[in-house]
Write a protein that holds these residues in place. Structure first.
Motif, PDB file in Angstrom:
ATOM      1  N   ALA A 172       0.829  -1.205   0.000  1.00 51.72           N
ATOM      2  CA  ALA A 172       0.000   0.000   0.000  1.00 51.72           C
ATOM      3  C   ALA A 172       0.861   1.251   0.000  1.00 51.72           C
ATOM      4  O   ALA A 172       0.598   2.216  -0.724  1.00 51.72           O
ATOM      5  CB  ALA A 172      -0.916  -0.008   1.230  1.00 51.72           C
ATOM      6  N   TRP A 173       1.902   1.238   0.798  1.00 56.53           N
ATOM      7  CA  TRP A 173       2.806   2.394   0.891  1.00 56.53           C
ATOM      8  C   TRP A 173       3.518   2.654  -0.430  1.00 56.53           C
ATOM      9  O   TRP A 173       3.704   3.807  -0.835  1.00 56.53           O
ATOM     10  CB  TRP A 173       3.816   2.141   1.992  1.00 56.53           C
ATOM     11  CG  TRP A 173       4.913   3.152   2.075  1.00 56.53           C
ATOM     12  CD1 TRP A 173       4.852   4.406   2.623  1.00 56.53           C
ATOM     13  CD2 TRP A 173       6.245   2.998   1.592  1.00 56.53           C
ATOM     14  NE1 TRP A 173       6.070   5.045   2.507  1.00 56.53           N
ATOM     15  CE2 TRP A 173       6.944   4.188   1.875  1.00 56.53           C
ATOM     16  CE3 TRP A 173       6.928   1.964   0.948  1.00 56.53           C
ATOM     17  CZ2 TRP A 173       8.289   4.378   1.536  1.00 56.53           C
ATOM     18  CZ3 TRP A 173       8.251   2.142   0.615  1.00 56.53           C
ATOM     19  CH2 TRP A 173       8.912   3.344   0.905  1.00 56.53           C
ATOM     20  N   SER A 174       3.912   1.587  -1.128  1.00 52.88           N
ATOM     21  CA  SER A 174       4.631   1.754  -2.392  1.00 52.88           C
ATOM     22  C   SER A 174       3.750   2.442  -3.436  1.00 52.88           C
ATOM     23  O   SER A 174       4.232   3.269  -4.219  1.00 52.88           O
ATOM     24  CB  SER A 174       5.119   0.398  -2.919  1.00 52.88           C
ATOM     25  OG  SER A 174       4.023  -0.419  -3.326  1.00 52.88           O
ATOM     26  N   LEU A 175       2.463   2.124  -3.442  1.00 50.55           N
ATOM     27  CA  LEU A 175       1.561   2.796  -4.381  1.00 50.55           C
ATOM     28  C   LEU A 175       1.366   4.255  -3.965  1.00 50.55           C
ATOM     29  O   LEU A 175       1.300   5.149  -4.818  1.00 50.55           O
ATOM     30  CB  LEU A 175       0.213   2.087  -4.434  1.00 50.55           C
ATOM     31  CG  LEU A 175      -0.803   2.707  -5.399  1.00 50.55           C
ATOM     32  CD1 LEU A 175      -0.264   2.697  -6.831  1.00 50.55           C
ATOM     33  CD2 LEU A 175      -2.133   1.966  -5.340  1.00 50.55           C
ATOM     34  N   ALA A 176       1.297   4.502  -2.663  1.00 52.36           N
ATOM     35  CA  ALA A 176       1.150   5.872  -2.188  1.00 52.36           C
ATOM     36  C   ALA A 176       2.352   6.725  -2.593  1.00 52.36           C
ATOM     37  O   ALA A 176       2.200   7.917  -2.888  1.00 52.36           O
ATOM     38  CB  ALA A 176       0.989   5.885  -0.667  1.00 52.36           C
ATOM     39  N   ARG A 177       3.537   6.128  -2.637  1.00 55.36           N
ATOM     40  CA  ARG A 177       4.730   6.864  -3.073  1.00 55.36           C
ATOM     41  C   ARG A 177       4.601   7.270  -4.534  1.00 55.36           C
ATOM     42  O   ARG A 177       5.039   8.354  -4.928  1.00 55.36           O
ATOM     43  CB  ARG A 177       5.977   6.005  -2.887  1.00 55.36           C
ATOM     44  CG  ARG A 177       6.299   5.659  -1.470  1.00 55.36           C
ATOM     45  CD  ARG A 177       6.853   6.832  -0.699  1.00 55.36           C
ATOM     46  NE  ARG A 177       8.247   7.073  -1.024  1.00 55.36           N
ATOM     47  CZ  ARG A 177       8.991   8.016  -0.476  1.00 55.36           C
ATOM     48  NH1 ARG A 177       8.458   8.835   0.409  1.00 55.36           N
ATOM     49  NH2 ARG A 177      10.256   8.165  -0.805  1.00 55.36           N
TER      50      ARG A 177
END
Length: 351
Positions: free
Chosen positions: A265-270
């Motif tokens: 999820a965090w990687s997509l938010a980046r």
């Protein structure tokens, strides 16, 4: 449409996105009263863990610049990174604004334009390439767990394609002097045509400047690419650590959202943060991160609390430190030491 009108419309769109995200969408996922109840469960142990994660996140911003710009010490690199990152939080434009701010700040400290341009280019490229590869790594890790996510898979495919194109273009430019000279000639012709519109003289000397830039950049990459890569990886890991600690601190355990799912999820938010719609990606990042974490099985109120906590802890400290740094900039001169003159100036951080 005039540039002023276009900018006003763009700003209005960004403001609308922020308002809709925080006033409409997030409250429908979880009421702010429930979110506050989750935040109130934080105890001293988790507050300490969050403080450590924030300090590590801030501290790891400095090493990539120290590696890319020989002569920049940690005591100057640390406030500099806070100031340059703060630019991305106070104006739309994201990384472009941050790169321009970085260039201007370092030039006021007396670093030569070609050195600063090289450092801005390398840190920017390494950081953006890391952002593009994060979804690829996330999808790979999810597949190991036997989970899939269509949005993340799409982001991974796009990221891998853009990564390949960017690396290929960079390799071509840095491969030979002739390619760098050709790019310089093309850039010079484009700049000269633009200057002619405002009745300014032609841009000259760009071809040889590109050749010099190419030689010094290749030399630095050959000597420091490994350290630059490690620094970029560590910097991204510490940002993710703030999110993971935030999730665990408000009560979202690994049975609800695993570490790999949180990383995905965090990687997509980046990636969403790269969209220059709002300063720092405020709005799209919170919405995307919350939606994916809830989709993975995270409790609504706890996920929203963790996301807001994560964003506050990664934005507010840097914004405050950055604004304070800009206010005291004239007194923070580096007392600069050039590579090749002072002992150890050419070594990586800690060397």
């Amino acid at each position: 449409m005039s540039p002023r009108t276009r900018n006003l419309l763009f700003g209005a769109l960004g403001l609308a996105v922020v308002v809709v995200t925080f006033a409409v969408v997030l409250p429908r996922i979880a009421s702010y009263r429930d979110v506050w109840d989750a935040v109130k469960t934080l105890d001293g142990r988790w507050i300490g863990a969050l403080a450590v994660a924030v300090v590590l996140n801030i501290a790891t911003m400095a090493p990539p610049w120290m590696i890319a710009l020989p002569g920049l010490r940690f005591r100057q690199a640390l406030p500099f990174t806070q100031a340059s990152t703060a630019f991305t939080y106070i104006a739309p434009g994201g990384g472009i604004v941050g790169m321009a701010g970085s260039y201007g700040l370092l030039r006021t400290w007396g670093f030569r334009s070609n050195e600063v341009a090289r450092a801005v280019t390398l840190t920017g490229v390494w950081n953006q390439l890391a952002n593009l590869l994060l979804p690829v790594l996330a999808v790979t890790l999810l597949s190991v767990e036997g989970a899939r996510d269509a949005l993340l898979t799409t982001a991974a495919v796009v990221g891998a394609a853009v990564f390949t194109v960017v690396v290929g273009a960079l390799a071509v430019v840095l491969w030979r002097d002739s390619f760098a000279r050709a790019v310089g000639d093309l850039a010079s012709r484009i700049a000269s045509r633009l200057l002619a519109i405002v009745r300014k003289g032609p841009a000259t000397g760009w071809a040889e400047s590109f050749v010099t830039f190419r030689r010094t950049t290749v030399d630095l990459i050959r000597r420091r690419w490994a350290w630059l890569t490690i620094a970029a990886i560590v910097g991204n890991v510490t940002v993710f650590a703030v999110l993971l600690v935030s999730l665990r601190a408000v009560g979202t355990d690994s049975a609800e959202v695993t570490g790999i799912e949180a990383f995905a999820a965090w990687s997509l938010a980046r990636v969403l943060q790269l969209i220059p719609l709002t300063p720092g990606g405020v709005g799209p990042v919170e919405l995307g991160l919350t939606s994916i974490l809830v989709g993975f099985g995270g409790p609504n109120a706890e996920v929203v609390a963790a996301v807001l906590l994560y964003r506050a802890l990664t934005v507010v400290p840097t914004l405050l430190l950055g604004l304070a740094t800009m206010g005291a900039w004239r007194w923070l001169g580096p007392g600069r030491v050039r590579e090749g003159v002072a002992p150890g100036a050419g070594n990586p951080p800690g060397g």
